[in-house]
Design a protein around this motif. Structure first.
Motif, PDB file in Angstrom:
ATOM      1  N   PHE A   1      17.736 -63.548 -41.492  1.00 36.36           N
ATOM      2  CA  PHE A   1      16.685 -62.620 -41.077  1.00 36.36           C
ATOM      3  C   PHE A   1      17.212 -61.795 -39.901  1.00 36.36           C
ATOM      4  O   PHE A   1      17.754 -62.346 -38.939  1.00 36.36           O
ATOM      5  N   VAL A   2      17.039 -60.471 -39.984  1.00 33.01           N
ATOM      6  CA  VAL A   2      17.470 -59.556 -38.932  1.00 33.01           C
ATOM      7  C   VAL A   2      16.215 -59.081 -38.221  1.00 33.01           C
ATOM      8  O   VAL A   2      15.447 -58.274 -38.755  1.00 33.01           O
ATOM      9  N   ASN A   3      15.972 -59.597 -37.019  1.00 34.38           N
ATOM     10  CA  ASN A   3      14.678 -59.415 -36.360  1.00 34.38           C
ATOM     11  C   ASN A   3      14.667 -58.269 -35.351  1.00 34.38           C
ATOM     12  O   ASN A   3      15.481 -58.224 -34.435  1.00 34.38           O
ATOM     13  N   GLY A   4      13.675 -57.386 -35.499  1.00 32.94           N
ATOM     14  CA  GLY A   4      13.543 -56.251 -34.604  1.00 32.94           C
ATOM     15  C   GLY A   4      12.378 -56.345 -33.637  1.00 32.94           C
ATOM     16  O   GLY A   4      12.165 -55.416 -32.855  1.00 32.94           O
ATOM     17  N   HIS A   5      11.617 -57.449 -33.663  1.00 33.45           N
ATOM     18  CA  HIS A   5      10.429 -57.566 -32.800  1.00 33.45           C
ATOM     19  C   HIS A   5      10.411 -58.910 -32.092  1.00 33.45           C
ATOM     20  O   HIS A   5      10.424 -59.973 -32.728  1.00 33.45           O
ATOM     21  N   GLY A   6      10.361 -58.865 -30.763  1.00 36.30           N
ATOM     22  CA  GLY A   6      10.410 -60.092 -29.983  1.00 36.30           C
ATOM     23  C   GLY A   6       9.271 -61.051 -30.258  1.00 36.30           C
ATOM     24  O   GLY A   6       9.439 -62.272 -30.152  1.00 36.30           O
ATOM     25  N   GLY A   7       8.108 -60.525 -30.632  1.00 35.03           N
ATOM     26  CA  GLY A   7       6.968 -61.388 -30.905  1.00 35.03           C
ATOM     27  C   GLY A   7       7.133 -62.271 -32.123  1.00 35.03           C
ATOM     28  O   GLY A   7       6.342 -63.206 -32.331  1.00 35.03           O
ATOM     29  N   ASN A   8       8.161 -62.009 -32.928  1.00 37.50           N
ATOM     30  CA  ASN A   8       8.399 -62.806 -34.138  1.00 37.50           C
ATOM     31  C   ASN A   8       9.254 -64.038 -33.883  1.00 37.50           C
ATOM     32  O   ASN A   8       9.423 -64.870 -34.787  1.00 37.50           O
ATOM     33  N   VAL A   9       9.803 -64.169 -32.693  1.00 41.30           N
ATOM     34  CA  VAL A   9      10.828 -65.182 -32.445  1.00 41.30           C
ATOM     35  C   VAL A   9      10.318 -66.608 -32.648  1.00 41.30           C
ATOM     36  O   VAL A   9      11.006 -67.443 -33.257  1.00 41.30           O
ATOM     37  N   GLU A  10       9.124 -66.910 -32.169  1.00 44.76           N
ATOM     38  CA  GLU A  10       8.628 -68.282 -32.307  1.00 44.76           C
ATOM     39  C   GLU A  10       8.427 -68.647 -33.774  1.00 44.76           C
ATOM     40  O   GLU A  10       8.767 -69.766 -34.195  1.00 44.76           O
TER      41      GLU A  10
END
Length: 249
Positions: free
Chosen positions: A112-121
Motif C-alpha cells: 500500500f502506497v499511503n498519501g494520508h497520515g490519518g490512514n496510518v493506524e
C-alpha cells in the motif's frame, strides 16, 4: 501467461494476464485541503508515486502493477469542512484487511502506497494482521527520506501548506486556486495536536491549512516528488518490514 510486457495497470489486464505481480495500491483520501487545493490531493500524490515506482521497478525486470486507487480514508479530523468523506479507522482497517486477503490470493507481493497520515493506524492494524496470516504485505508513506541531504531543504508542513501546494502546482496546476492561497495555523503541530484531536482541524485552523503555502512553486513540487519517489522505490526494492508493517530502509 503474463510477462513484464503486460500493462502496468492492473485494471487494464485480463484475468489470464494478471500473473503473480508486485501489486502497488495507492491509498489516499477525499478531504479538504484548504481553500486552494483539490479534495483528492492525497490520492493524486499516492497514485503518482505508485505509478513512478512501478515504471522504475519494471525497468529493472520486476512485474509490478498499480491497482486502482483507494480514494477514501480515515479523515475524521477534517469532517468540519464540506467535501470531506471519511470512512473512519475501523472501516478502513476492515477494507484494507479484506482487500489484502483477496489480492494476496494471486499477487506475489502487496504494498500500500499511503498519501494520508490519518490512514496510518488502520494500515498498521490491517497489515500486521495480513502478515500474521502469512501474506506478503507491507505499506509505505509518501515522504522523502530525511537522511538525504537533498531533502533537508524541501518544504515540510502538516496539511495543505507549502509542501502539498508545491506538489499540486507541479502535478495538476489547473486545479490550484492560486488566488486563494493563505497561511493557516503556523504553530508547531505538537502544540496544536491535543485540540486538533479533540475538536478537529477547523478548531485550530478556520481555513483548513496547517502551515503556510505562500512561496510554493512547481519546481519545488517536482524536487519534492522526486525525493518521495526515490525513497519509495528504495524501500520497495530493498527495505525491510517494520513492526507496524511499514517498509523502512
Amino acid at each position: 501467461m503474463q510477462s513484464p510486457s503486460e500493462s502496468p495497470s492492473l485494471a487494464s489486464r485480463t484475468w489470464e494476464t494478471v500473473g503473480h505481480p508486485l501489486l502497488l495500491v495507492p491509498l489516499g483520501s477525499t478531504e479538504q485541503h484548504g481553500p486552494h487545493l483539490p479534495l483528492d490531493t492525497d490520492t493524486l500524490v499516492a497514485t503518482t508515486v505508485a505509478e513512478r515506482a512501478t515504471r522504475e521497478l519494471r525497468h529493472h525486470g520486476v512485474d509490478a502493477v498499480v491497482a486502482p486507487a483507494i480514494a477514501y480514508g480515515s479523515s475524521g479530523e477534517h469532517q468540519g469542512f464540506p467535501g470531506t468523506i471519511s470512512i473512519g479507522r475501523e472501516a478502513l482497517t476492515l477494507l484494507l484487511l479484506e482487500f489484502g486477503r483477496s489480492a494476496c490470493e494471486w499477487a506475489g507481493r502487496l504494498v500500500f502506497v499511503n498519501g494520508h497520515g490519518g490512514n496510518v493506524e488502520a494500515l498498521a492494524d490491517a497489515v500486521r494482521q495480513l502478515r500474521d496470516e502469512g501474506r506478503d504485505a507491507a505499506w509505505l508513506a509518501c515522504s522523502p527520506d530525511p537522511r538525504d541531504a537533498a531533502s533537508s531543504a524541501l518544504p515540510r508542513d502538516a496539511h495543505a501548506g507549502r509542501a502539498e501546494t508545491s506538489l499540486i502546482a507541479h502535478l495538476r496546476p489547473q486545479d490550484l486556486r492560486a488566488d486563494r492561497i493563505a497561511p493557516g495555523a503556523t504553530a508547531k503541530l505538537s502544540e496544536l495536536l491535543q485540540r486538533l484531536r479533540a475538536e478537529g482541524v477547523r478548531a485550530v485552523s478556520p481555513n483548513g491549512v496547517l502551515g503556510n503555502p505562500t512561496g510554493a512553486s512547481p519546481g519545488e513540487g517536482q524536487h519534492l516528488l522526486d525525493a518521495i519517489c526515490t525513497a519509495a522505490i528504495r524501500k520497495v526494492r530493498g527495505g525491510r518490514v517494520a513492526e507496524n508493517g511499514s517498509l523502512i530502509d
